[in-house]
Design an enzyme around this catalytic site. Structure first.
Site, short mmCIF file in Angstrom:
data_model
loop_
_atom_site.label_atom_id
_atom_site.label_comp_id
_atom_site.label_asym_id
_atom_site.label_seq_id
_atom_site.Cartn_x
_atom_site.Cartn_y
_atom_site.Cartn_z
CD1 TRP A 143 -1.86 -2.38 1.21
CD2 TRP A 143 -3.41 -0.79 1.08
NE1 TRP A 143 -3.08 -3.00 1.15
CE2 TRP A 143 -4.05 -2.05 1.06
CE3 TRP A 143 -4.18 0.37 1.01
CZ2 TRP A 143 -5.44 -2.17 0.98
CZ3 TRP A 143 -5.56 0.24 0.94
CH2 TRP A 143 -6.18 -1.01 0.91
CE1 TYR A 173 -7.66 4.34 0.55
CE2 TYR A 173 -5.96 4.10 2.23
CZ TYR A 173 -7.29 4.26 1.89
OH TYR A 173 -8.24 4.35 2.87
NE ARG A 178 -6.37 7.51 2.67
CZ ARG A 178 -5.12 7.32 3.14
NH1 ARG A 178 -4.11 7.24 2.31
NH2 ARG A 178 -4.92 7.23 4.44
CG ASP A 179 -11.05 5.97 3.03
OD1 ASP A 179 -10.99 5.76 1.80
OD2 ASP A 179 -10.65 5.16 3.86
CB SER A 185 -8.77 5.13 5.89
OG SER A 185 -9.08 3.88 6.44
CG ASP A 225 -13.10 2.43 0.71
OD1 ASP A 225 -13.48 1.33 0.26
OD2 ASP A 225 -12.64 2.58 1.85
CG HIS A 271 -18.17 -4.68 -0.35
ND1 HIS A 271 -19.36 -5.01 0.24
CD2 HIS A 271 -17.69 -3.60 0.34
CE1 HIS A 271 -19.61 -4.19 1.25
NE2 HIS A 271 -18.61 -3.32 1.33
CD1 TRP A 274 -21.29 1.27 -1.45
CD2 TRP A 274 -19.16 0.97 -0.82
NE1 TRP A 274 -20.72 2.52 -1.27
CE2 TRP A 274 -19.42 2.36 -0.88
CE3 TRP A 274 -17.90 0.54 -0.45
CZ2 TRP A 274 -18.43 3.32 -0.60
CZ3 TRP A 274 -16.92 1.49 -0.16
CH2 TRP A 274 -17.19 2.86 -0.23
CG ASN A 310 -16.07 -5.68 3.11
OD1 ASN A 310 -16.96 -6.50 3.30
ND2 ASN A 310 -16.15 -4.43 3.57
CD1 TRP A 368 -17.11 -0.06 7.55
CD2 TRP A 368 -14.97 -0.12 8.12
NE1 TRP A 368 -16.81 1.15 8.13
CE2 TRP A 368 -15.49 1.15 8.48
CE3 TRP A 368 -13.63 -0.39 8.37
CZ2 TRP A 368 -14.72 2.13 9.10
CZ3 TRP A 368 -12.85 0.59 8.99
CH2 TRP A 368 -13.40 1.84 9.34
CD GLU A 400 -0.32 -3.77 7.27
OE1 GLU A 400 -1.06 -3.05 6.55
OE2 GLU A 400 0.86 -4.04 6.97
CG ASP A 402 -10.03 -3.20 9.23
OD1 ASP A 402 -9.28 -3.20 8.24
OD2 ASP A 402 -10.72 -4.18 9.56
#
Length: 447
Positions: A143, A173, A178-179, A185, A225, A271, A274, A310, A368, A400, A402
């Site tokens: 990432w 990313y 972001r998000d 995040s 996302d 996903h 969503w 996810n 999530w 890692e 979330d």
């Protein structure tokens, strides 16, 4: 959600009030606790919000990896582990023509290998430890969630080039704001503070690194996302404000990476829970298609990535009760429903199954964050059983975190404090030891 490049802090403070315990927090934005560790530990920056006291023996190896030198020996148990530059084969079966994963070995992230080996060192049960060490040899994506991590990509590409015929998997990313519909995040760039230009520079730096190694194949997942938020969350002011910038930035990423020739891209498509709802399918397809065409139909945009970070099954034996009302109750139903609508867009897919080994464990489909009882899922492979799916992958590095369950933290998201979220949990991107051991014990298929 993601880890950041590990950097050793040079701490010269000689007079402090107390010291952080081993594995305790020792710094970060808004942190008011002790900033030094015990003598046997080193304070490591995991991200700008969380610094952690890591045992010196582990910290030295992790720092080498982060600064560009892959460890030449494993952290522990050399009889059962491999070094961070070892590759794991992917089956050569080709579901579709020009599958970028075909006949490739996948480069193993030295960063993740070091995290896993460090975690295994803290497991006392011999069977669990052995299973933990085996995870270091399963390929995950790297990432690039901050611009500071981009130079490390060059180190990894160099190692892959030297080994020959290796594919490097990355996640692009770092969008500004972001998000936009979440908190855990949030990234480093702000639209209001030169964000778009900063993002363009971030992409330019990625391009510059990859240009040095034209013989290395790269697969990139583009901005988890982001586009899904533009389908369903424009009622959120932050998402509405970000729409134009998101589209401009993703377009720039596609166009610049496409010029390289050795980078194959999959745009993130959320996903099944969503964008898989019938009402969301056509708007999603319209967005992907228009974005692709407006970017000039880049030849190396291969398709879409689903279920990133996810927990959905690829193909569920029966619908999870939380999916009630949605006929597309797993990823293959979602893909089969979306594919016919993608007119003018390349309908190839990769599906993240890194934490999808256990089903029927969520109270709501939208939960999530560090879902309790999750297990590692199907191993990465091109033997997918579905012609539209190029590969099963592990995009999210299991273990890692979330997001934090600490409601007073700057990046707290309420999903991380729900009853089906494993708690207490540290900051997003930091290592969550208890969760990792659960992923191992619940793995399906078993490790």
């Amino acid at each position: 959600m993601l880890s950041s490049t590990l950097l050793v802090l040079a701490i010269s403070i000689t007079s402090v009030i107390g010291q952080a315990a081993e594995w305790g927090q020792c710094g970060g934005q808004g942190f008011a606790g002790p900033f030094t560790c015990l003598a046997q530990d080193t304070c490591i920056e995991l991200n700008s919000f969380f610094f952690q006291c890591i045992p010196n023996s582990i910290a030295s190896t992790m720092t080498q990896t982060a600064t560009g030198t892959a460890p030449t020996t494993p952290v522990s148990n050399p009889t059962t582990t491999k070094t961070g530059t070892t590759t794991a084969p992917v089956t050569s079966q080709t579901p579709a023509a020009n599958n970028p994963f075909s006949n490739q070995k996948i480069f193993l992230s030295p960063f993740y290998a070091a995290e896993v080996q460090a975690a295994a060192a803290n497991i006392t049960d011999a069977t669990t430890k052995s299973k933990a060490l085996s995870v270091a040899n399963i390929p995950t994506f790297i990432w690039l969630d901050t611009v500071a991590k981009v130079p490390t990509l060059g180190t990894y590409l160099s190692a892959a080039s030297a080994a020959g015929n290796q594919l490097v998997q990355i996640v692009v990313y770092d969008l500004p704001d972001r998000d936009c519909a979440a908190a855990a995040s949030n990234g480093e760039f702000s639209i209001a503070d030169n964000g778009q230009a900063n993002y363009f520079n971030y992409i330019d730096q990625i391009v510059a690194q990859i240009q040095k190694f034209p013989n290395v194949r790269v697969v990139a997942v583009i901005e988890p996302d982001s586009l899904a938020n533009l389908v369903t969350n424009l009622s959120v002011q932050k998402c509405s404000n970000a729409q134009t910038t998101y589209l401009a930035c993703v377009t720039y990423a596609m166009q610049q990476l496409n010029k390289l020739g050795n980078v194959f891209m999959y745009l993130d498509a959320g996903h099944a829970g969503w964008l898989g709802w019938p009402a969301n399918l056509q708007p999603a397809a319209n967005l992907f298609t228009s974005l692709f065409k407006n970017a000039g139909s880049p030849a190396n945009v291969r398709g879409l990535a689903t279920n990133v970070a996810n927990f959905n099954a690829l193909s569920a034996a029966s619908p999870d009760p939380i999916t009630s009302g949605n006929p597309n109750f797993d990823e293959i139903h979602y893909i089969n429903a979306l594919t016919p609508l993608l007119t003018g867009f390349p309908a190839h897919f990769i599906v993240d199954q890194g934490r999808s080994g256990v089903q029927n464990i969520r109270q709501q489909w939208g939960d999530w964050c560090n879902v309790k009882g999750a297990g590692f899922g199907i191993r990465p492979t091109t033997n997918t059983g579905f012609s539209a799916i190029d590969a099963i992958v592990w995009v999210k590095p299991g273990g890692e975190c979330d997001g934090t369950s600490n409601s007073s933290a700057a990046r707290f998201d309420f999903h991380c404090a729900l009853s089906d979220a494993d708690q207490p949990s540290p900051e997003a991107g930091t290592w969550f030891q208890e969760y990792f051991t659960t992923l191992i014990s619940k793995a399906n298929p078993s490790l």
